[in-house]
Design a protein around this motif. Structure first.
Motif, PDB file in Angstrom:
ATOM      1  N   LEU A 433       0.826  -1.206   0.000  1.00  0.00           N
ATOM      2  CA  LEU A 433       0.000   0.000   0.000  1.00  0.00           C
ATOM      3  C   LEU A 433       0.862   1.259   0.000  1.00  0.00           C
ATOM      4  O   LEU A 433       0.564   2.237  -0.697  1.00  0.00           O
ATOM      5  N   ILE A 434       1.939   1.228   0.769  1.00  0.00           N
ATOM      6  CA  ILE A 434       2.848   2.375   0.812  1.00  0.00           C
ATOM      7  C   ILE A 434       3.501   2.578  -0.553  1.00  0.00           C
ATOM      8  O   ILE A 434       3.581   3.713  -1.067  1.00  0.00           O
ATOM      9  N   PHE A 436       2.437   1.628  -3.509  1.00  0.00           N
ATOM     10  CA  PHE A 436       1.434   2.076  -4.479  1.00  0.00           C
ATOM     11  C   PHE A 436       1.158   3.572  -4.318  1.00  0.00           C
ATOM     12  O   PHE A 436       1.135   4.325  -5.303  1.00  0.00           O
ATOM     13  N   ALA A 437       0.970   4.008  -3.084  1.00  0.00           N
ATOM     14  CA  ALA A 437       0.661   5.425  -2.835  1.00  0.00           C
ATOM     15  C   ALA A 437       1.810   6.329  -3.272  1.00  0.00           C
ATOM     16  O   ALA A 437       1.597   7.354  -3.942  1.00  0.00           O
ATOM     17  N   PHE A 438       3.040   5.964  -2.931  1.00  0.00           N
ATOM     18  CA  PHE A 438       4.183   6.803  -3.292  1.00  0.00           C
ATOM     19  C   PHE A 438       4.431   6.788  -4.800  1.00  0.00           C
ATOM     20  O   PHE A 438       4.806   7.822  -5.384  1.00  0.00           O
ATOM     21  N   ALA A 439       4.250   5.652  -5.443  1.00  0.00           N
ATOM     22  CA  ALA A 439       4.477   5.576  -6.887  1.00  0.00           C
ATOM     23  C   ALA A 439       3.483   6.454  -7.644  1.00  0.00           C
ATOM     24  O   ALA A 439       3.856   7.203  -8.554  1.00  0.00           O
ATOM     25  N   VAL A 440       2.215   6.364  -7.257  1.00  0.00           N
ATOM     26  CA  VAL A 440       1.199   7.190  -7.912  1.00  0.00           C
ATOM     27  C   VAL A 440       1.455   8.668  -7.643  1.00  0.00           C
ATOM     28  O   VAL A 440       1.350   9.518  -8.547  1.00  0.00           O
ATOM     29  N   PHE A 468      11.805   7.527  -5.178  1.00  0.00           N
ATOM     30  CA  PHE A 468      10.826   6.541  -4.716  1.00  0.00           C
ATOM     31  C   PHE A 468      11.474   5.570  -3.735  1.00  0.00           C
ATOM     32  O   PHE A 468      10.913   5.261  -2.669  1.00  0.00           O
ATOM     33  N   PHE A 469      12.647   5.074  -4.083  1.00  0.00           N
ATOM     34  CA  PHE A 469      13.313   4.096  -3.221  1.00  0.00           C
ATOM     35  C   PHE A 469      13.606   4.692  -1.854  1.00  0.00           C
ATOM     36  O   PHE A 469      13.388   4.041  -0.816  1.00  0.00           O
ATOM     37  N   ALA A 470      14.103   5.925  -1.830  1.00  0.00           N
ATOM     38  CA  ALA A 470      14.452   6.547  -0.552  1.00  0.00           C
ATOM     39  C   ALA A 470      13.216   6.779   0.316  1.00  0.00           C
ATOM     40  O   ALA A 470      13.216   6.462   1.515  1.00  0.00           O
ATOM     41  N   ILE A 471      12.159   7.327  -0.286  1.00  0.00           N
ATOM     42  CA  ILE A 471      10.939   7.593   0.487  1.00  0.00           C
ATOM     43  C   ILE A 471      10.311   6.288   0.971  1.00  0.00           C
ATOM     44  O   ILE A 471       9.893   6.165   2.130  1.00  0.00           O
ATOM     45  N   TRP A 473      11.780   3.394   1.507  1.00  0.00           N
ATOM     46  CA  TRP A 473      12.572   2.710   2.528  1.00  0.00           C
ATOM     47  C   TRP A 473      12.464   3.401   3.883  1.00  0.00           C
ATOM     48  O   TRP A 473      12.464   2.746   4.925  1.00  0.00           O
ATOM     49  N   LEU A 474      12.362   4.714   3.876  1.00  0.00           N
ATOM     50  CA  LEU A 474      12.146   5.422   5.132  1.00  0.00           C
ATOM     51  C   LEU A 474      10.796   5.037   5.747  1.00  0.00           C
ATOM     52  O   LEU A 474      10.674   4.898   6.969  1.00  0.00           O
ATOM     53  N   ALA A 475       9.791   4.860   4.900  1.00  0.00           N
ATOM     54  CA  ALA A 475       8.452   4.547   5.403  1.00  0.00           C
ATOM     55  C   ALA A 475       8.364   3.131   5.954  1.00  0.00           C
ATOM     56  O   ALA A 475       7.638   2.880   6.926  1.00  0.00           O
ATOM     57  N   VAL A 476       9.095   2.192   5.351  1.00  0.00           N
ATOM     58  CA  VAL A 476       8.972   0.790   5.781  1.00  0.00           C
ATOM     59  C   VAL A 476      10.085   0.379   6.735  1.00  0.00           C
ATOM     60  O   VAL A 476      10.161  -0.791   7.124  1.00  0.00           O
ATOM     61  N   TYR A 477      10.934   1.322   7.143  1.00  0.00           N
ATOM     62  CA  TYR A 477      12.049   0.967   8.012  1.00  0.00           C
ATOM     63  C   TYR A 477      11.613   0.249   9.284  1.00  0.00           C
ATOM     64  O   TYR A 477      12.293  -0.678   9.740  1.00  0.00           O
ATOM     65  N   PRO A 478      10.494   0.635   9.914  1.00  0.00           N
ATOM     66  CA  PRO A 478      10.079  -0.105  11.122  1.00  0.00           C
ATOM     67  C   PRO A 478       9.876  -1.601  10.872  1.00  0.00           C
ATOM     68  O   PRO A 478      10.110  -2.413  11.767  1.00  0.00           O
ATOM     69  N   TRP A 479       9.433  -1.975   9.670  1.00  0.00           N
ATOM     70  CA  TRP A 479       9.257  -3.392   9.356  1.00  0.00           C
ATOM     71  C   TRP A 479      10.587  -4.069   9.024  1.00  0.00           C
ATOM     72  O   TRP A 479      10.756  -5.260   9.236  1.00  0.00           O
ATOM     73  N   ALA A 480      11.541  -3.289   8.471  1.00  0.00           N
ATOM     74  CA  ALA A 480      12.809  -3.872   8.027  1.00  0.00           C
ATOM     75  C   ALA A 480      13.831  -3.980   9.146  1.00  0.00           C
ATOM     76  O   ALA A 480      14.778  -4.756   9.037  1.00  0.00           O
ATOM     77  N   ARG A 481      13.638  -3.224  10.217  1.00  0.00           N
ATOM     78  CA  ARG A 481      14.637  -3.172  11.289  1.00  0.00           C
ATOM     79  C   ARG A 481      14.833  -4.554  11.912  1.00  0.00           C
ATOM     80  O   ARG A 481      13.879  -5.221  12.287  1.00  0.00           O
ATOM     81  N   GLY A 482      16.091  -4.956  11.991  1.00  0.00           N
ATOM     82  CA  GLY A 482      16.426  -6.233  12.620  1.00  0.00           C
ATOM     83  C   GLY A 482      16.237  -7.450  11.741  1.00  0.00           C
ATOM     84  O   GLY A 482      16.464  -8.575  12.179  1.00  0.00           O
TER      85      GLY A 482
END
Length: 518
Positions: A433-434, A436-440, A468-471, A473-482
Motif C-alpha cells: 500500500l505504501i 502504491f501510494a508513493f508511486a502514484v 521513490f526508493f528513498a521515500i 525505505w524510510l516509510a517501511v524501516y520499522p518493518w525492516a529493522r532487525g
C-alpha cells in the motif's frame, strides 16, 4: 553427497536458471518488438496449451519425486525398476490422451488459436509438451540418483536453443520461428537428458500397481500445481477467447513484467520448502518449529517486491515507448498488474507452509475458490466492455485477495492467535500500500508529467526511481529493522547476493526449473 559436489551443483543450478530466465525474458521483448501485438498474442495463446500439457501426467512426476528415493534406499533393484516403468506408463498414456483431446477440440474449433496456427501449430506445441514431460521423467530419476548437474545442463540447452534459434527464425517464419526454435531446443535437450539417464531411466512403459500408487502419492501436489496455474492463466484465457490475440499481445506485457518480479520470491520459495520440511520433521512435526524462518522470509519478500512494483509503475511509460512502441495499448495493464505480484508471492510462500504442515486440502480448496472468483470478475469486466484494462484491475485484486486468504490460512496452521495473525497479515501487505501510494504520487508530482521518451522523460526517470526508493525505505524501516536482508539473501544462495567465497546454503539451488515456454 560430498560437500564440494553439493556446492558445485547448487551454484551450477542457480547460475543456469538465472541465465535461462534472462534469455527467455530477452526473447519475449525482442519477439514482441519484431512480431507486433497480434502475432505475439497468438504465440502466448499457443503457450497456454504447453503450460497445461505439462500437467497431463496428473501428478506422476511428483509421485516419482517422493517414491524413487525411498526405493533407492531399500536397495531392491527389481521394485525400483517396476516403479520407474509404471511411472513412464502413466506419462505416456496420459500425455497421449491429452494430445488427442486437444487435437479433437481444435479440429472442430474456429477460435483464435486454430485461425492463426492451424492444426500444424497445435501439433507442434503438443510435441513440445510430450517431449518436456518425457524429459521431466528423466530429470526426476537423475536427480534422485544424485545427478543434479544434468538438470542444469538440460535447462541451458532447452532455453538457449529455444530462445536464440527462435529469434533468428522470426525474420523468415514470423511467429512460427518461435515455435520451431522452442521445439528444436526441447528435442535437443531431451536427447541430452536421455543420454545422461539411459542407465537409470528405463524406456519400457509397463502398467502395474505402482502406476496407481504414483498417482495417489502425487495427486495432491498435482492439484496444487493445477490450481496455481489456473490462478495465473485464467485472465489470459478469457482475453484470448473474448477479446482476441491482439488484445492478448498487449496484455502480455503485464504478464512478462509480473513474471520478472516474481522470480526473486519464487526462487526463495523453491529453496525454503525443503528447509521447512526438514525442520518440521526433525521437530517431531511441531508447527512452531517453522514459524521463525517462515515469518522472516515473509517479511523480506513483503519489503522487497513492492520496490519492484513501484519501479515498474514509474518506468513503464518510457520503457514501452523506447522498446515496444506498438504496445502502447498495453501500458495501463502493465502498470496495474505489477502491483499484483506481491499477492502471488505471498500466496506462494503461504502455499509452501501449508504443504509442509499437511494442510493441502485447505490449500487446494482456497486456490480453486480464488481462481473461480478471478474468472468471474474477469468475465464481468469483459462483458461490461472494460477490455484488458478492466481485466488487469480485477486480476490484480484477485491476486492480492488470494495472497491474503492463503496467508491467513498459513498463520492459522502455525497456531497463532487472532491478533498475531492480523498483525502478520498487515505487515505482509502494508508495504505494498505504501509503495502504491508513493508511486502514484511521484508519477503525478514529478516535473514534466507529459514527457515520454525524450530527454526530459529520461531525466524524470533518473530523479523518480531513487526518490521513490528513498521515500519508500524510510516509510517501511520499522518493518525492516532487525531483519538482516543481506544475510537472508546470502542464506538463500542467490548469486547476486552471495558474498565472495561463501558456500551456498543447504537446498536444491536458488531457483527451480523455469516455467515451460516462458
Amino acid at each position: 553427497m560430498h560437500p564440494r559436489q553439493f556446492v558445485r551443483d547448487s551454484i551450477g543450478m542457480a547460475f543456469s536458471q538465472y541465465v535461462v530466465r534472462l534469455l527467455l525474458m530477452t526473447r519475449g521483448v525482442i519477439a514482441a518488438r519484431l512480431l507486433g501485438p497480434a502475432a505475439y498474442g497468438a504465440w502466448n495463446g499457443l503457450m497456454l496449451i504447453l503450460d497445461y500439457g505439462v500437467l497431463a501426467p496428473l501428478g506422476t512426476q511428483q509421485g516419482l519425486d517422493q517414491a524413487v528415493p525411498e526405493r533407492i534406499v531399500e536397495g531392491d533393484a527389481e521394485r525400483l525398476a517396476r516403479l520407474k516403468r509404471g511411472g513412464l506408463f502413466n506419462i505416456v498414456l496420459l500425455t497421449s490422451l491429452f494430445a488427442l483431446a486437444c487435437l479433437l477440440f481444435f479440429y472442430r474449433s474456429s477460435g483464435q488459436i486454430r485461425s492463426f496456427w492451424g492444426l500444424g501449430g497445435v501439433a507442434g506445441v503438443l510435441m513440445c509438451s510430450a517431449a518436456t514431460s518425457l524429459a521431466f521423467y528423466h530429470l526426476t530419476l537423475l536427480r534422485s540418483h544424485g545427478n543434479i548437474a544434468s538438470v542444469a545442463v538440460w535447462s541451458m540447452i532447452q532455453g538457449s536453443i529455444g530462445a536464440l534459434l527462435g529469434l533468428a527464425l522470426i525474420p523468415m517464419l514470423g511467429a512460427w520461428g518461435l515455435l520451431v526454435g522452442w521445439l528444436t531446443g526441447t528435442l535437443a535437450s531431451l536427447i541430452y537428458v536421455r543420454l545422461q539417464g539411459r542407465i537409470v531411466a528405463p524406456l519400457a512403459p509397463v502398467p502395474s500397481r505402482e502406476s496407481l500408487r504414483l498417482l495417489a502419492v502425487g495427486f495432491p501436489m498435482f492439484l496444487f500445481a493445477c490450481s496455481n496455474l489456473v490462478m495465473r492463466t485464467l485472465d489470459r484465457i478469457i482475453i484470448l477467447r473474448f477479446l482476441g490475440t491482439e488484445a492478448l499481445g498487449y496484455y502480455s506485457l503485464g504478464v512478462m513484467a509480473i513474471g520478472l518480479m516474481l522470480y526473486l520470491p519464487d526462487s526463495v520459495a523453491y529453496v525454503l520448502y525443503p528447509r521447512l520440511l526438514r525442520r518440521y520433521r526433525e521437530s517431531d512435526r511441531r508447527p512452531e518449529s517453522v514459524r521463525e524462518p517462515f515469518e522472516r522470509t515473509l517479511r523480506a519478500v513483503a519489503l522487497l517486491v513492492p520496490v519492484l512494483c513501484g519501479f515498474s509503475y514509474l518506468a513503464a511509460d518510457d520503457l514501452v515507448v523506447w522498446v515496444l512502441p506498438r504496445f502502447a495499448d498495453g501500458l495501463v495493464p502493465l502498470k496495474v498488474l505489477g502491483f499484483g505480484a506481491l499477492g502471488l508471492a505471498l500466496a506462494n510462500l503461504s502455499s509452501i507452509l501449508l504443504m509442509t504442515l499437511g494442510h493441502r486440502l485447505a490449500l487446494v480448496s482456497a486456490a480453486f475458490m480464488m481462481a473461480g472468483l478471478g474468472a468471474t470478475l474477469a468475465m464481468m469486466a469483459v462483458f461490461r466492455g472494460q477490455g484488458i484494462v478492466g481485466v488487469a484491475w480485477v486480476t490484480m485484486f484477485a491476486y492480492v485477495v488470494d495472497g491474503a486468504i492463503l496467508l491467513w490460512l498459513a498463520t492459522g496452521a502455525l497456531r497463532l492467535g487472532f491478533g498475531a495473525r492480523a498483525r502478520m497479515l498487515a505487515s505482509g501487505f502494508m508495504p505494498l500500500l505504501i509503495a502504491f501510494a508513493f508511486a502514484v504520487f511521484l508519477d503525478r508530482a514529478l516535473p514534466w508529467p507529459d514527457a515520454v521518451g525524450g530527454r526530459r522523460a529520461l531525466l524524470r526517470l533518473v530523479m523518480g526511481l531513487p526518490l521513490f526508493f528513498a521515500i519508500y525505505w524510510l516509510a517501511v524501516y520499522p518493518w525492516a529493522r532487525g531483519l538482516g536482508l543481506r544475510q537472508l539473501m546470502t542464506e538463500f544462495n542467490l548469486p547476486w547476493a552471495r558474498r565472495a567465497g561463501a558456500a551456498p546454503s543447504n537446498g536444491p539451488g536458488a531457483a527451480g526449473p523455469q516455467k515451460v515456454g516462458e
